[in-house]
Design an enzyme around this catalytic site. Structure first.
Site, short mmCIF file in Angstrom:
data_model
loop_
_atom_site.label_atom_id
_atom_site.label_comp_id
_atom_site.label_asym_id
_atom_site.label_seq_id
_atom_site.Cartn_x
_atom_site.Cartn_y
_atom_site.Cartn_z
N SER A 179 -7.68 -13.95 -3.66
CA SER A 179 -8.85 -14.37 -2.89
C SER A 179 -8.51 -15.62 -2.08
O SER A 179 -8.20 -16.67 -2.65
CB SER A 179 -10.02 -14.68 -3.83
N HIS B 42 -8.37 -10.48 -0.65
CA HIS B 42 -9.82 -10.56 -0.90
C HIS B 42 -10.42 -11.68 -0.05
O HIS B 42 -9.92 -12.80 -0.01
CB HIS B 42 -10.03 -10.82 -2.39
N ASP C 245 -14.00 -13.61 0.72
CA ASP C 245 -15.35 -13.86 0.21
C ASP C 245 -16.28 -14.41 1.28
O ASP C 245 -16.09 -15.52 1.76
CB ASP C 245 -15.27 -14.88 -0.93
N MET D 103 -20.00 -15.75 2.07
CA MET D 103 -21.22 -16.26 1.41
C MET D 103 -22.18 -16.81 2.45
O MET D 103 -21.73 -17.44 3.42
CB MET D 103 -20.84 -17.39 0.45
N HIS E 82 -15.71 -9.10 0.50
CA HIS E 82 -16.77 -9.17 -0.51
C HIS E 82 -17.96 -9.90 0.10
O HIS E 82 -17.91 -11.11 0.29
CB HIS E 82 -16.20 -9.91 -1.74
N MET F 71 -21.28 -11.54 -0.08
CA MET F 71 -22.28 -12.16 -0.94
C MET F 71 -23.38 -12.66 -0.02
O MET F 71 -23.59 -13.88 0.14
CB MET F 71 -21.65 -13.29 -1.76
N MET G 265 -18.66 -8.54 -11.33
CA MET G 265 -18.37 -9.97 -11.29
C MET G 265 -18.19 -10.49 -12.71
O MET G 265 -18.99 -10.20 -13.60
CB MET G 265 -19.52 -10.74 -10.62
N ASP H 158 -13.82 -9.71 -10.61
CA ASP H 158 -13.68 -10.88 -9.75
C ASP H 158 -14.28 -12.11 -10.44
O ASP H 158 -15.47 -12.12 -10.77
CB ASP H 158 -14.43 -10.56 -8.44
N GLY I 70 -8.32 -15.78 -7.36
CA GLY I 70 -8.25 -16.87 -6.39
C GLY I 70 -7.38 -17.99 -6.90
O GLY I 70 -6.19 -18.10 -6.57
C1 DX5 Z 1 -16.64 -15.98 -6.34
C2 DX5 Z 1 -15.77 -15.12 -5.50
C3 DX5 Z 1 -14.40 -14.93 -6.01
C4 DX5 Z 1 -13.57 -16.17 -6.12
C5 DX5 Z 1 -12.71 -15.99 -7.34
O1 DX5 Z 1 -17.95 -15.84 -5.93
O2 DX5 Z 1 -16.33 -13.83 -5.34
O3 DX5 Z 1 -13.69 -13.94 -5.27
O4 DX5 Z 1 -12.74 -16.41 -5.01
O5 DX5 Z 1 -12.05 -17.17 -7.58
P1 DX5 Z 1 -11.33 -17.51 -8.96
O6 DX5 Z 1 -10.27 -16.45 -9.14
O7 DX5 Z 1 -10.81 -18.86 -8.73
O8 DX5 Z 1 -12.37 -17.40 -10.03
ZN ZN Z 2 -15.05 -12.24 -4.41
#
Ligand code: DX5
Ligand code: ZN
Length: 217
Positions: free
Chosen positions: A7, A31, A33, A35, A64, A66, A139, A177, A199
């Site tokens: 990520s 990946h 993200d 938001m 992804h 969100m 998640m 994730d 990530g």
């Molecule tokens: C959180 C994201 C993840 C995040 C994971 O809302 O959807 O994809 O980047 O990060 P780590 O692996 O650091 O938990």
């Molecule tokens: Zn994610």
């Protein structure tokens, strides 16, 4: 074989090109993200960043979303280079829509359609969509921030989803994730996860290639 999806939320944004190239030859997906500050209490990045990343990514982009009302943006993310797009069941709930609408839209844009849920949504709510979506994102932290602690109960949720897929004879990809690293990757793949998002454990590692390889063991 399990797909590893680093990520870029955990990457060094000042050197994003270098970070992408660092994982290009080792990971299976990248990946991304997105938001919106509404569905989750944080903001990240959008189209211009995805387009830039797409120029140097040698592996498919896994976006992804969100965000609320993902149907407004799925087409643009597909055009910007996404190969996989996931959106949250909670977003469909908020809009009073059936998530099937989002799944159909993503598929019509030529991308793999993924349905995501946060840890407080019963995993059984994904069951009706098993024949419909291409993949499912369970998640293992609450969506919104990188670097959170893995929620162990996620392993049982993945196993339950996998068992239902086997029961009905329709096995699809299961992505996990949040807080994923070599310390829990085996338990997750044993439970039925086929896509591991990571990530911090990749981009904050001294050797990201080794961190990715360790998750395949
Ligand atoms: C959180 C994201 C993840 C995040 C994971 O809302 O959807 O994809 O980047 O990060 P780590 O692996 O650091 O938990
Ligand atoms: Zn994610």
């Amino acid at each position: 074989m399990v797909k590893i999806a680093p990520s870029i939320l955990a990457a060094d944004f000042l050197h994003l090109e270098k970070e992408v190239r660092l994982v290009n030859d080792h990971a299976d997906l990248l990946h991304f993200d997105v938001m919106d500050g509404c569905l989750v209490p944080n903001l990240s990045f959008g189209f211009p960043v995805l387009e830039a990343v797409a120029k140097v990514a040698a592996i498919p982009l896994d976006v992804h979303l969100m965000i609320v009302n993902p149907d407004k943006y799925i087409e643009r993310f597909a055009a910007a280079g996404a190969s996989y797009i996931s959106f949250h069941l909670e977003a469909a709930d908020e809009a009073g829509k059936d998530a099937e609408e989002y799944i159909d839209l993503a598929k019509s844009c030529g991308v793999k359609a993924g349905l995501a849920i946060d840890p407080d949504v019963p995993v059984e709510r994904l069951f009706p969509y098993i024949p419909k979506a291409d993949f499912f994102l369970v998640m293992s932290v609450f969506a919104g921030f990188g670097g959170q602690k893995f929620i162990p109960e996620s392993i049982n949720r993945i196993a339950a989803l996998r068992a239902e897929m086997e029961r009905i004879g329709t096995v699809k990809d299961i992505e996990v994730d949040g807080g994923v690293s070599a310390s829990n990757s085996k338990a997750l793949t044993d439970a039925g996860a086929t896509m591991l998002v990571a990530g911090s454990s990749v981009f904050k590692a001294e050797d990201p290639a080794a961190a990715i390889a360790a998750m395949r063991l």
